[in-house]
Design a protein around this motif. Structure first.
Motif, PDB file in Angstrom:
ATOM      1  N   GLY A  42      32.876  62.150  34.719  1.00  0.00           N
ATOM      2  CA  GLY A  42      31.613  62.816  34.493  1.00  0.00           C
ATOM      3  C   GLY A  42      31.667  64.334  34.546  1.00  0.00           C
ATOM      4  N   LYS A  43      32.874  64.879  34.696  1.00  0.00           N
ATOM      5  CA  LYS A  43      33.010  66.338  34.791  1.00  0.00           C
ATOM      6  C   LYS A  43      33.919  66.865  33.693  1.00  0.00           C
ATOM      7  CE  LYS A  43      32.185  66.772  39.755  1.00  0.00           C
ATOM      8  NZ  LYS A  43      32.672  67.378  41.030  1.00  0.00           N
ATOM      9  N   GLN A  44      33.811  68.172  33.458  1.00  0.00           N
ATOM     10  CA  GLN A  44      34.668  68.804  32.462  1.00  0.00           C
ATOM     11  C   GLN A  44      36.078  69.007  33.015  1.00  0.00           C
ATOM     12  OE1 GLN A  44      32.621  72.457  31.310  1.00  0.00           O
ATOM     13  NE2 GLN A  44      31.693  71.415  29.570  1.00  0.00           N
ATOM     14  N   ALA A  93      41.022  62.850  40.493  1.00  0.00           N
ATOM     15  CA  ALA A  93      40.861  63.150  39.069  1.00  0.00           C
ATOM     16  C   ALA A  93      42.094  62.666  38.322  1.00  0.00           C
ATOM     17  CB  ALA A  93      40.698  64.653  38.859  1.00  0.00           C
ATOM     18  N   VAL A  94      41.991  62.715  36.993  1.00  0.00           N
ATOM     19  CA  VAL A  94      43.186  62.587  36.170  1.00  0.00           C
ATOM     20  C   VAL A  94      43.755  63.987  35.994  1.00  0.00           C
ATOM     21  CG1 VAL A  94      44.153  61.900  33.947  1.00  0.00           C
ATOM     22  CG2 VAL A  94      42.287  60.567  34.974  1.00  0.00           C
ATOM     23  N   TYR A  95      45.014  64.142  36.304  1.00  0.00           N
ATOM     24  CA  TYR A  95      45.678  65.439  36.211  1.00  0.00           C
ATOM     25  C   TYR A  95      46.500  65.488  34.928  1.00  0.00           C
ATOM     26  CZ  TYR A  95      44.258  66.759  40.898  1.00  0.00           C
ATOM     27  OH  TYR A  95      43.510  67.110  41.997  1.00  0.00           O
ATOM     28  N   TYR A  96      46.240  66.541  34.157  1.00  0.00           N
ATOM     29  CA  TYR A  96      46.916  66.719  32.875  1.00  0.00           C
ATOM     30  C   TYR A  96      47.798  67.962  32.918  1.00  0.00           C
ATOM     31  CZ  TYR A  96      43.385  63.513  31.038  1.00  0.00           C
ATOM     32  OH  TYR A  96      42.576  62.431  30.803  1.00  0.00           O
ATOM     33  N   CYS A  97      48.965  67.841  32.326  1.00  0.00           N
ATOM     34  CA  CYS A  97      49.847  68.997  32.187  1.00  0.00           C
ATOM     35  C   CYS A  97      49.687  69.569  30.773  1.00  0.00           C
ATOM     36  CB  CYS A  97      51.298  68.571  32.411  1.00  0.00           C
ATOM     37  SG  CYS A  97      52.493  69.923  32.312  1.00  0.00           S
ATOM     38  N   ARG A  98      49.681  70.878  30.693  1.00  0.00           N
ATOM     39  CA  ARG A  98      49.610  71.531  29.391  1.00  0.00           C
ATOM     40  C   ARG A  98      50.727  72.558  29.295  1.00  0.00           C
ATOM     41  NH1 ARG A  98      46.681  71.915  24.918  1.00  0.00           N
ATOM     42  NH2 ARG A  98      46.076  73.862  23.966  1.00  0.00           N
ATOM     43  N   GLY A  99      51.435  72.507  28.203  1.00  0.00           N
ATOM     44  CA  GLY A  99      52.509  73.454  27.986  1.00  0.00           C
ATOM     45  C   GLY A  99      52.263  74.263  26.725  1.00  0.00           C
ATOM     46  N   PHE A 100      52.502  75.573  26.806  1.00  0.00           N
ATOM     47  CA  PHE A 100      52.467  76.442  25.630  1.00  0.00           C
ATOM     48  C   PHE A 100      53.899  76.853  25.341  1.00  0.00           C
ATOM     49  CE2 PHE A 100      48.180  77.253  24.280  1.00  0.00           C
ATOM     50  CZ  PHE A 100      47.424  76.848  25.362  1.00  0.00           C
TER      51      PHE A 100
END
Length: 123
Positions: A42-44, A93-100
């Protein structure tokens, strides 16, 4: 093609610790930054911590995790870790990794998401 793969999620009691790992692989020339985001029901999705792969490196943390979470990297493995201590139920929460990354073709930086890993903190 670039793959971002997270691991290390799970369930823990309040006050406990978990360590998340995120590995980038594929057609990578260089990594600009890798970081962790999380999304509770329910959250961003929100920023947790980022490690910038400049000379010496730099880190950025959300206020809510400062002093409890630590992001670190292993350059040789194109991997970042998130050490989470003193976990609270609100860290669930679900933890997401982001790579640039900059691709071998020279294109970039291009952002890629991992599939996410669940972290649950409850008694």
């Amino acid at each position: 093609q670039v793959q971002i793969v997270e691991s290390g999620g799970g369930s823990v009691q309040p006050g406990g610790s978990l360590r998340l790992s995120c590995a980038a692989s594929g057609s990578i020339r260089s990594i600009n930054s890798m970081g962790w985001f999380r999304q509770a029901p329910g959250k961003q999705r929100e920023l947790v911590a980022i490690f910038t792969f400049t000379i010496g490196g730099s880190t950025l943390y959300a206020d809510s995790v400062k002093g409890r979470f630590t992001i670190s990297r292993d350059n040789a493995k194109n991997t970042v870790y998130l050490e989470m201590n003193s976990l609270k139920p609100e860290d669930t929460a679900v933890y997401y990794c982001r790579g640039f990354v900059t691709l071998r073709s020279g294109t970039g930086p291009v952002g890629y998401w991992g599939q996410g890993t669940q972290v649950t903190v409850s008694a």
